[in-house]
Scaffold this motif. Structure first.
Motif, PDB file in Angstrom:
ATOM      1  N   GLY A 180      63.487  43.894 -50.052  1.00 30.25           N
ATOM      2  CA  GLY A 180      64.514  42.743 -50.765  1.00 30.25           C
ATOM      3  C   GLY A 180      65.753  44.196 -51.202  1.00 30.25           C
ATOM      4  N   PHE A 181      65.333  44.929 -51.898  1.00 23.59           N
ATOM      5  CA  PHE A 181      66.749  45.907 -51.576  1.00 23.59           C
ATOM      6  C   PHE A 181      67.057  46.794 -50.113  1.00 23.59           C
ATOM      7  CE2 PHE A 181      67.458  50.345 -51.416  1.00 23.59           C
ATOM      8  CZ  PHE A 181      69.198  50.476 -52.315  1.00 23.59           C
ATOM      9  N   ALA A 182      66.175  47.055 -48.917  1.00 24.61           N
ATOM     10  CA  ALA A 182      66.310  47.717 -47.827  1.00 24.61           C
ATOM     11  C   ALA A 182      67.761  46.218 -47.131  1.00 24.61           C
ATOM     12  CB  ALA A 182      65.270  47.756 -46.972  1.00 24.61           C
ATOM     13  N   ILE A 183      66.936  44.991 -47.297  1.00 31.77           N
ATOM     14  CA  ILE A 183      67.909  43.519 -46.578  1.00 31.77           C
ATOM     15  C   ILE A 183      69.787  43.964 -47.088  1.00 31.77           C
ATOM     16  CG2 ILE A 183      67.437  41.794 -47.772  1.00 31.77           C
ATOM     17  CD1 ILE A 183      68.779  42.014 -44.198  1.00 31.77           C
ATOM     18  N   TYR A 184      69.593  44.466 -48.732  1.00 32.27           N
ATOM     19  CA  TYR A 184      70.744  44.338 -49.197  1.00 32.27           C
ATOM     20  C   TYR A 184      71.596  46.319 -48.997  1.00 32.27           C
ATOM     21  CZ  TYR A 184      73.872  45.924 -53.026  1.00 32.27           C
ATOM     22  OH  TYR A 184      74.726  47.166 -53.623  1.00 32.27           O
ATOM     23  N   ASP A 185      70.855  46.563 -49.390  1.00 27.63           N
ATOM     24  CA  ASP A 185      71.218  48.428 -48.138  1.00 27.63           C
ATOM     25  C   ASP A 185      72.274  47.962 -47.036  1.00 27.63           C
ATOM     26  OD1 ASP A 185      71.824  50.753 -48.274  1.00 27.63           O
ATOM     27  OD2 ASP A 185      70.161  50.682 -47.681  1.00 27.63           O
ATOM     28  N   GLY A 186      71.134  47.249 -46.218  1.00 29.88           N
ATOM     29  CA  GLY A 186      71.804  47.733 -45.048  1.00 29.88           C
ATOM     30  C   GLY A 186      73.504  46.813 -44.651  1.00 29.88           C
ATOM     31  N   ASN A 187      73.706  46.087 -45.376  1.00 29.15           N
ATOM     32  CA  ASN A 187      74.538  45.013 -45.818  1.00 29.15           C
ATOM     33  C   ASN A 187      75.718  45.864 -46.579  1.00 29.15           C
ATOM     34  OD1 ASN A 187      73.930  43.036 -43.816  1.00 29.15           O
ATOM     35  ND2 ASN A 187      72.548  41.730 -45.473  1.00 29.15           N
ATOM     36  N   ASN A 188      75.494  46.500 -47.696  1.00 24.89           N
ATOM     37  CA  ASN A 188      76.251  46.851 -48.961  1.00 24.89           C
ATOM     38  C   ASN A 188      76.342  48.604 -48.960  1.00 24.89           C
ATOM     39  OD1 ASN A 188      77.651  44.202 -50.198  1.00 24.89           O
ATOM     40  ND2 ASN A 188      74.985  44.054 -49.909  1.00 24.89           N
ATOM     41  N   THR A 189      75.217  48.654 -49.562  1.00 21.57           N
ATOM     42  CA  THR A 189      74.836  51.003 -49.593  1.00 21.57           C
ATOM     43  C   THR A 189      75.082  51.486 -48.883  1.00 21.57           C
ATOM     44  OG1 THR A 189      72.891  50.424 -50.558  1.00 21.57           O
ATOM     45  CG2 THR A 189      74.899  49.974 -52.628  1.00 21.57           C
ATOM     46  N   THR A 190      74.453  50.945 -47.843  1.00 25.50           N
ATOM     47  CA  THR A 190      74.159  51.754 -46.162  1.00 25.50           C
ATOM     48  C   THR A 190      73.618  52.767 -46.472  1.00 25.50           C
ATOM     49  OG1 THR A 190      76.188  52.632 -45.998  1.00 25.50           O
ATOM     50  CG2 THR A 190      75.725  50.142 -45.171  1.00 25.50           C
ATOM     51  N   PHE A 191      72.416  52.497 -47.508  1.00 23.78           N
ATOM     52  CA  PHE A 191      71.964  54.429 -47.756  1.00 23.78           C
ATOM     53  C   PHE A 191      70.919  54.585 -46.754  1.00 23.78           C
ATOM     54  CE2 PHE A 191      72.535  53.774 -52.124  1.00 23.78           C
ATOM     55  CZ  PHE A 191      73.591  54.340 -52.218  1.00 23.78           C
ATOM     56  N   GLY A 192      70.215  53.842 -45.449  1.00 23.93           N
ATOM     57  CA  GLY A 192      69.662  53.869 -44.869  1.00 23.93           C
ATOM     58  C   GLY A 192      68.449  53.553 -44.544  1.00 23.93           C
ATOM     59  N   THR A 193      68.032  52.094 -45.763  1.00 29.29           N
ATOM     60  CA  THR A 193      66.891  52.175 -45.782  1.00 29.29           C
ATOM     61  C   THR A 193      66.273  51.409 -45.318  1.00 29.29           C
ATOM     62  OG1 THR A 193      67.595  51.246 -47.900  1.00 29.29           O
ATOM     63  CG2 THR A 193      66.521  53.009 -48.484  1.00 29.29           C
ATOM     64  N   VAL A 194      67.410  49.934 -44.192  1.00 27.93           N
ATOM     65  CA  VAL A 194      67.022  49.263 -43.451  1.00 27.93           C
ATOM     66  C   VAL A 194      66.561  49.817 -42.317  1.00 27.93           C
ATOM     67  CG1 VAL A 194      69.496  48.968 -42.514  1.00 27.93           C
ATOM     68  CG2 VAL A 194      68.150  46.774 -42.672  1.00 27.93           C
ATOM     69  N   LYS A 195      66.659  50.738 -41.824  1.00 25.27           N
ATOM     70  CA  LYS A 195      66.356  51.555 -40.386  1.00 25.27           C
ATOM     71  C   LYS A 195      65.193  51.472 -40.146  1.00 25.27           C
ATOM     72  CE  LYS A 195      70.391  52.514 -39.413  1.00 25.27           C
ATOM     73  NZ  LYS A 195      71.309  52.033 -38.643  1.00 25.27           N
ATOM     74  N   PRO A 196      64.110  51.152 -39.428  1.00 18.91           N
ATOM     75  CA  PRO A 196      62.260  51.227 -39.093  1.00 18.91           C
ATOM     76  C   PRO A 196      61.951  51.998 -39.104  1.00 18.91           C
ATOM     77  CG  PRO A 196      63.696  49.849 -37.297  1.00 18.91           C
ATOM     78  CD  PRO A 196      64.546  50.301 -38.130  1.00 18.91           C
ATOM     79  N   THR A 197      62.112  52.883 -39.451  1.00 21.45           N
ATOM     80  CA  THR A 197      62.659  54.321 -39.440  1.00 21.45           C
ATOM     81  C   THR A 197      61.431  54.686 -41.010  1.00 21.45           C
ATOM     82  OG1 THR A 197      62.947  54.962 -37.010  1.00 21.45           O
ATOM     83  CG2 THR A 197      61.747  56.834 -38.851  1.00 21.45           C
ATOM     84  N   MET A 198      62.828  54.614 -42.224  1.00 19.11           N
ATOM     85  CA  MET A 198      62.885  54.639 -42.822  1.00 19.11           C
ATOM     86  C   MET A 198      61.504  53.414 -43.889  1.00 19.11           C
ATOM     87  SD  MET A 198      64.387  57.061 -44.112  1.00 19.11           S
ATOM     88  CE  MET A 198      64.322  56.972 -45.567  1.00 19.11           C
ATOM     89  N   ALA A 199      61.767  52.409 -42.699  1.00 15.83           N
ATOM     90  CA  ALA A 199      60.717  51.294 -43.829  1.00 15.83           C
ATOM     91  C   ALA A 199      59.226  51.709 -43.519  1.00 15.83           C
ATOM     92  CB  ALA A 199      60.880  49.713 -42.644  1.00 15.83           C
ATOM     93  N   GLY A 200      59.225  52.327 -41.753  1.00 21.21           N
ATOM     94  CA  GLY A 200      58.032  52.884 -42.140  1.00 21.21           C
ATOM     95  C   GLY A 200      57.480  53.733 -42.410  1.00 21.21           C
TER      96      GLY A 200
END
Length: 263
Positions: free
Chosen positions: A14-34
């Protein structure tokens, strides 16, 4: 799988998809998620392999405007989880993650559709002069976007990889083939979009050299990047010499004018 592991991975989605559209810390990247899923489940290496493999599929791809793209962040989370829990390895996780990412396109579209109601509501509030309430409407848009990831991740982790596989298997073949074809085209389309924003006409020679290195000589990405960096440095130094010479000439002229004024 422990309840706290399910909770943390669900909250991350939930946070990662928000981050991808707003704060862009990079948590939405597959590498970070994995990496995160692997860290929670005690197998970081598998998480990095699954996430890194999926990251290759989204290089050069961007969801411009209101378009949707395969959600390989969710795919990396679930692919890593199922790879670790099943003990079948990173290859199994990455293979399972691809259809998950493609399937998530539909939920992304649904979330965006739900947000149109909030957006229209915000526009009406602005017309009425209720700006604070309109701001709240825009913030509420986080809810359907985050839930579109959190709900499927939670259900998949609760019911296991067999649940996801059953969903994928019961989808019409024409739909899955279409999604797979779209997933294969998207990287090329993303690179083409990037090229439109680059000064390609002046640097087409570099593009041809890079294509030759990758397609015919099979040079790895790191090797091609090193060659590209070297060529960029040569081009930069070549272009900077006339500017340096002009600056030196201008400085000399200013000195001569100063000497004449002193006389």
């Amino acid at each position: 799988m422990q309840w706290w592991q399910i909770l943390l991975i669900t909250l991350y989605s939930g946070f990662a998809i928000y981050d991808g559209n707003n704060t862009t810390f990079g948590t939405v990247k597959p590498t970070m998620a994995g990496f995160f899923a692997g860290l929670i489940l005690g197998d970081v290496q598998t998480g990095l392999v699954v996430g890194g493999t999926l990251n290759l599929l989204v290089l050069g791809v961007g969801n411009f405007g209101g378009s949707s793209m395969p959600d390989y962040m969710t795919g990396a989370l679930l692919g890593t989880a199922f790879a670790v829990l099943s003990g079948k390895g990173a290859q199994f996780g990455a293979t399972l993650a691809v259809p998950i990412g493609l399937l998530m396109i539909q939920l992304d579209v649904l979330a965006r559709f739900c947000n149109t109601f909030l957006q229209h509501r915000a526009e009406k509030l602005v017309k009425d002069g209720k700006f604070k309430s309109a701001t709240h409407m825009n913030l509420y848009g986080i809810i359907p976007t985050s839930l579109s990831r959190m709900i499927p991740v939670f259900l998949a982790l609760i019911f296991g990889s067999q649940f996801v596989q059953n969903v994928v298997n019961n989808l019409p073949m024409w739909l899955m083939n279409g999604l797979k074809t779209a997933g294969g085209i998207l990287p090329a389309l993303g690179i083409a979009i990037l090229l439109r924003y680059l000064p390609l006409k002046q640097n087409v020679a570099f593009l041809l050299i890079g294509f030759f290195l990758a397609a015919f000589l099979k040079v790895p990405v790191i090797g091609a990047a090193i060659i590209g960096l070297a060529m960029a440095l040569v081009a930069f130094n070549h272009d900077s010499k006339p500017a340096q010479a002009e600056a030196a000439t201008t400085g000399a002229s200013d000195d001569d004018e100063g000497d004449m004024e002193d006389e």
